[in-house]
Design a protein around this motif. Structure first.
Motif, short mmCIF file in Angstrom:
data_model
loop_
_atom_site.label_atom_id
_atom_site.label_comp_id
_atom_site.label_asym_id
_atom_site.label_seq_id
_atom_site.Cartn_x
_atom_site.Cartn_y
_atom_site.Cartn_z
N ASN A 44 38.92 45.15 10.53
CA ASN A 44 37.91 44.30 11.17
C ASN A 44 37.00 43.64 10.15
O ASN A 44 36.59 42.47 10.33
CB ASN A 44 37.09 45.12 12.17
CG ASN A 44 37.91 45.59 13.35
OD1 ASN A 44 38.64 44.81 13.94
ND2 ASN A 44 37.80 46.86 13.69
N GLU A 45 36.66 44.36 9.09
CA GLU A 45 35.76 43.81 8.08
C GLU A 45 36.37 42.57 7.42
O GLU A 45 35.70 41.54 7.25
CB GLU A 45 35.46 44.87 7.02
CG GLU A 45 34.49 44.41 5.95
CD GLU A 45 34.18 45.50 4.93
OE1 GLU A 45 33.58 45.18 3.88
OE2 GLU A 45 34.54 46.68 5.18
N LEU A 46 37.66 42.65 7.08
CA LEU A 46 38.33 41.51 6.47
C LEU A 46 38.47 40.37 7.48
O LEU A 46 38.28 39.20 7.13
CB LEU A 46 39.71 41.92 5.94
CG LEU A 46 40.54 40.81 5.30
CD1 LEU A 46 39.80 40.16 4.13
CD2 LEU A 46 41.90 41.34 4.85
N GLN A 47 38.80 40.69 8.71
CA GLN A 47 38.94 39.64 9.73
C GLN A 47 37.64 38.88 9.91
O GLN A 47 37.64 37.64 10.03
CB GLN A 47 39.41 40.24 11.05
CG GLN A 47 40.87 40.66 11.05
CD GLN A 47 41.36 41.07 12.42
OE1 GLN A 47 40.58 41.51 13.28
NE2 GLN A 47 42.65 40.95 12.67
N ASN A 48 36.53 39.59 9.94
CA ASN A 48 35.22 38.93 10.08
C ASN A 48 34.91 38.05 8.87
O ASN A 48 34.39 36.94 9.00
CB ASN A 48 34.12 39.97 10.27
CG ASN A 48 34.22 40.70 11.60
OD1 ASN A 48 34.79 40.16 12.56
ND2 ASN A 48 33.69 41.91 11.67
N GLN A 92 34.52 33.81 8.87
CA GLN A 92 33.38 33.07 8.33
C GLN A 92 33.83 32.04 7.30
O GLN A 92 33.36 30.89 7.29
CB GLN A 92 32.38 34.03 7.70
CG GLN A 92 31.64 34.91 8.71
CD GLN A 92 30.64 35.84 8.04
OE1 GLN A 92 30.56 35.91 6.81
NE2 GLN A 92 29.88 36.57 8.84
N LEU A 93 34.77 32.44 6.42
CA LEU A 93 35.22 31.55 5.35
C LEU A 93 36.00 30.36 5.89
O LEU A 93 35.98 29.27 5.29
CB LEU A 93 36.07 32.32 4.35
CG LEU A 93 35.37 33.39 3.52
CD1 LEU A 93 36.38 34.18 2.70
CD2 LEU A 93 34.34 32.77 2.58
N HIS A 117 44.10 32.96 -12.31
CA HIS A 117 43.31 33.95 -13.05
C HIS A 117 41.87 34.01 -12.52
O HIS A 117 41.28 32.99 -12.16
CB HIS A 117 43.25 33.57 -14.53
CG HIS A 117 44.49 33.84 -15.30
ND1 HIS A 117 44.48 34.36 -16.58
CD2 HIS A 117 45.80 33.69 -14.99
CE1 HIS A 117 45.72 34.49 -17.03
NE2 HIS A 117 46.54 34.07 -16.07
N GLY A 118 41.31 35.20 -12.53
CA GLY A 118 39.87 35.38 -12.39
C GLY A 118 39.29 35.19 -11.01
O GLY A 118 38.10 35.45 -10.81
N GLN A 119 40.07 34.72 -10.05
CA GLN A 119 39.58 34.46 -8.70
C GLN A 119 40.52 35.16 -7.71
O GLN A 119 41.51 35.77 -8.09
CB GLN A 119 39.54 32.95 -8.40
CG GLN A 119 39.06 32.07 -9.54
CD GLN A 119 37.65 32.36 -10.01
OE1 GLN A 119 36.77 32.65 -9.20
NE2 GLN A 119 37.40 32.26 -11.32
N ARG A 120 40.19 35.04 -6.44
CA ARG A 120 41.09 35.53 -5.40
C ARG A 120 41.23 34.44 -4.34
O ARG A 120 40.37 33.57 -4.21
CB ARG A 120 40.58 36.83 -4.78
CG ARG A 120 39.21 36.74 -4.13
CD ARG A 120 38.77 38.07 -3.55
NE ARG A 120 37.51 37.94 -2.82
CZ ARG A 120 36.96 38.91 -2.09
NH1 ARG A 120 37.56 40.09 -2.01
NH2 ARG A 120 35.83 38.70 -1.45
N PHE A 121 42.32 34.52 -3.58
CA PHE A 121 42.55 33.48 -2.56
C PHE A 121 43.26 34.06 -1.35
O PHE A 121 43.82 35.17 -1.38
CB PHE A 121 43.33 32.30 -3.15
CG PHE A 121 44.72 32.62 -3.65
CD1 PHE A 121 45.80 32.76 -2.78
CD2 PHE A 121 44.96 32.77 -5.01
CE1 PHE A 121 47.07 33.04 -3.24
CE2 PHE A 121 46.24 33.04 -5.50
CZ PHE A 121 47.30 33.18 -4.60
N LEU A 122 43.23 33.27 -0.27
CA LEU A 122 43.94 33.58 0.96
C LEU A 122 45.03 32.53 1.17
O LEU A 122 44.81 31.34 0.92
CB LEU A 122 43.00 33.54 2.17
CG LEU A 122 41.80 34.50 2.15
CD1 LEU A 122 40.80 34.11 3.24
CD2 LEU A 122 42.26 35.95 2.36
N VAL A 123 46.20 32.95 1.63
CA VAL A 123 47.23 32.00 2.02
C VAL A 123 46.94 31.58 3.45
O VAL A 123 47.00 32.40 4.37
CB VAL A 123 48.64 32.60 1.90
CG1 VAL A 123 49.69 31.63 2.44
CG2 VAL A 123 48.96 32.96 0.45
#
Length: 533
Positions: free
Chosen positions: A341-345, A349-350, A469-475
């Motif tokens: 749930n925490e990730l879904q929320n 928002q993003l 590098h150095g960041q994170r992302f969502l597909v």
């Protein structure tokens, strides 16, 4: 007069001393290089299995890269290892901790350590000529690494990875969460490095000392390895639930991981948990990706770990499950498909206003510079008519195009291709700039949508694992189809003809890379830099 003489003599003596010291150091380094590159295999220490090293906040670890010997299919061959281990030590630490890695390079080539997927301080990213100078043979370098996220990460060189990583320089970081219930309870936790190595006449196939070869497709191995072993095995009890942390350390090969006859549950990826757990039959793992699965062994017997391609099922190892019943059953927890749930929320928002987020677009293509015009054109089309060359010299046209190249089907053409004849390209669709000329700039905290298009009509279309590098992302989506089960990632596989749209959180200041994680492609140009300010 005597004082004036001294004023002249002392600086001259100091200069002489500096010259002598420098010469001695260079001589010592040359001796080390020569000694390591010419040492007999029989005189080397045998590689050991990976050990577990637990580091608390503020702890340090001495990590030395050396040449070792290892038995592959009955033959002792020369390989590389961290602290004499293949894979290198499993470094276990906690979310929020900072540890120090005292790295010493005792191999036969300059090296660095790149902490793959970790959102660490830029100066410790391990990229030569961007964040640091290469660590020369016999020299050392200190890395201070912060771990802001839980999950499974890994470390490897960022110089001639085609050689150094291929020969054994890789290891995992396992970062625990401050939430004790972050992962499900299990009976065993087992990290698995999926790898391969190319053997010829009983020896590891030779590398080009001056430049990277196999630049068309990358170097495929013909011997499969799990945790550096050709005969990997695990013992379990009936009823055990095992969590496997998968990392693909192969140069090129994409693995389709399966354990036929066993229930698998997908729970995590590159940078932590998925939105929701789901049951799967198999998992596709491209180079540098990590996937975390749980397996329930509710019956006894021997179960193969397999790489299942459309043409063949490779045996990677075996899990032997005894008749003895496990002391603690977690079958009910395995059956429960949890929702994060925490990730879904956080994702909601993003992504609440995606249309307002700036967008970039990159095309993946290739320029076979050294090939004659006769091969580059086929009936006024591009090389091979939008298809690609098979190992027997026949053409494969677009309607038969593979989304994933599971094997090297180009033979000598691939082996002999170098950066002198092949240029892999990331092309900015906005202005046509390529690779290191792109040089984007973003602000810290900015969200950016990036579309990655893998051109199926390029001279040699194939899959590419793209790493940031150095960041994170969502597909967000593939070919416009929404990804309904997201996970934070640092690498995504872009299959032939696909357009993958990602949402990158530019949270970490510095100069960073985006590149294909097939090292031969990166060395052949497929790499660009961006800055977060």
């Amino acid at each position: 007069m005597k004082k004036a003489y001294l004023y002249i003599l002392i600086p001259i003596l100091l200069i002489i001393i500096i010259i002598i010291a420098t010469t001695l150091k260079q001589g010592e380094q040359t001796t080390i290089t020569k000694k390591l590159s010419q040492v007999e295999v029989k005189d080397l220490e045998a590689a050991k299995p990976s050990s577990i090293v637990e580091l608390k906040n503020g702890d340090s670890l001495d990590l030395t890269a050396t040449i070792v010997k290892k038995n592959i299919n009955g033959v002792e061959v020369k390989m590389l290892a961290y602290n004499g281990q293949i894979p290198g030590p499993l470094i276990k630490t906690e979310k929020g901790s900072e540890v120090t890695i005292n790295f010493t390079n005792n191999t036969d080539m300059e090296s660095t350590i790149h902490s793959h997927g970790v959102r660490l301080d830029n100066k410790f990213d391990g990229v030569p000529d961007i964040t640091q100078e290469p660590v020369k043979v016999g020299d050392a370098y200190v890395y201070k690494i912060k771990f802001p996220d839980e999950g499974m990460y890994w470390y490897h060189p960022h110089i001639r990875e085609d050689y150094q990583q291929e020969l054994g320089l890789y290891g995992n970081y396992l970062v625990s969460s401050d939430d004790q219930d972050y992962w499900n309870p299990v009976n065993q936790e087992i990290p698995l490095f999926l790898d391969d190595i190319q053997m010829e006449s009983g020896q590891i196939a030779a590398f080009n000392n001056e430049k990277v070869d196999h630049a068309f497709m990358g170097r495929f191995g013909n011997v499969m390895l799990v945790n550096g072993e050709t005969n990997y095995s695990v013992n379990a009890k009936q009823g055990d639930v095992i969590r496997f942390y998968l990392t693909n350390s192969a140069n090129t090969r994409t693995f389709h991981f399966a354990i036929p006859g066993i229930k698998l549950k997908l729970v995590g990826g590159d940078n932590g948990r998925f939105e929701k757990e789901e049951l799967v039959d198999a998992v596709i793992v491209s180079p540098s990706e990590r996937y975390i699965i749980e397996a329930s062994f509710d019956k006894s017997g021997n179960f193969e770990i397999q790489n299942k391609t459309p043409e063949k099922a490779y045996k990677l190892g075996v899990i032997s499950v005894s008749n003895e019943t496990t002391a603690q059953s977690y079958s009910s927890e395995f059956s429960d498909l949890r929702v994060n749930n925490e990730l879904q929320n956080e994702i909601a928002q993003l992504t609440s206003n995606l249309s307002s987020i700036s967008q970039k677009s990159l095309t993946i293509s290739i320029d076979p510079m050294g090939m004659g015009s006769g091969m580059l054109n086929n009936n006024n089309s591009n090389m091979m008519g939008g298809g690609h060359m098979m190992g027997n010299g026949m053409m494969m046209q677009n309607n038969d195009q593979q989304k994933i190249e599971w094997e090297d089907d180009m033979g000598m053409m691939n082996k002999n291709a170098t950066a002198d004849s092949i240029k892999w390209k990331l092309i900015d669709q906005a202005n046509g700039k390529e690779n290191m000329d792109i040089n984007w700039t973003f602000k810290k905290g900015e969200l950016v949508r990036i579309k990655l298009f893998n051109d199926p009509n390029s001279p040699h279309p194939m899959q590419h694992p793209v790493h940031i590098h150095g960041q994170r992302f969502l597909v967000l989506n593939t070919n416009g189809v929404e990804n309904t089960n997201k996970v934070w990632k640092d690498t995504t596989l872009v299959q032939t003809g696909d357009t993958v749209e990602i949402l990158v959180e530019m949270s970490n200041p510095g100069d960073w890379l985006i590149h294909c994680h097939i090292p031969e492609h990166m060395e052949a140009g497929m790499m660009s830099k961006f800055e977060v300010i």
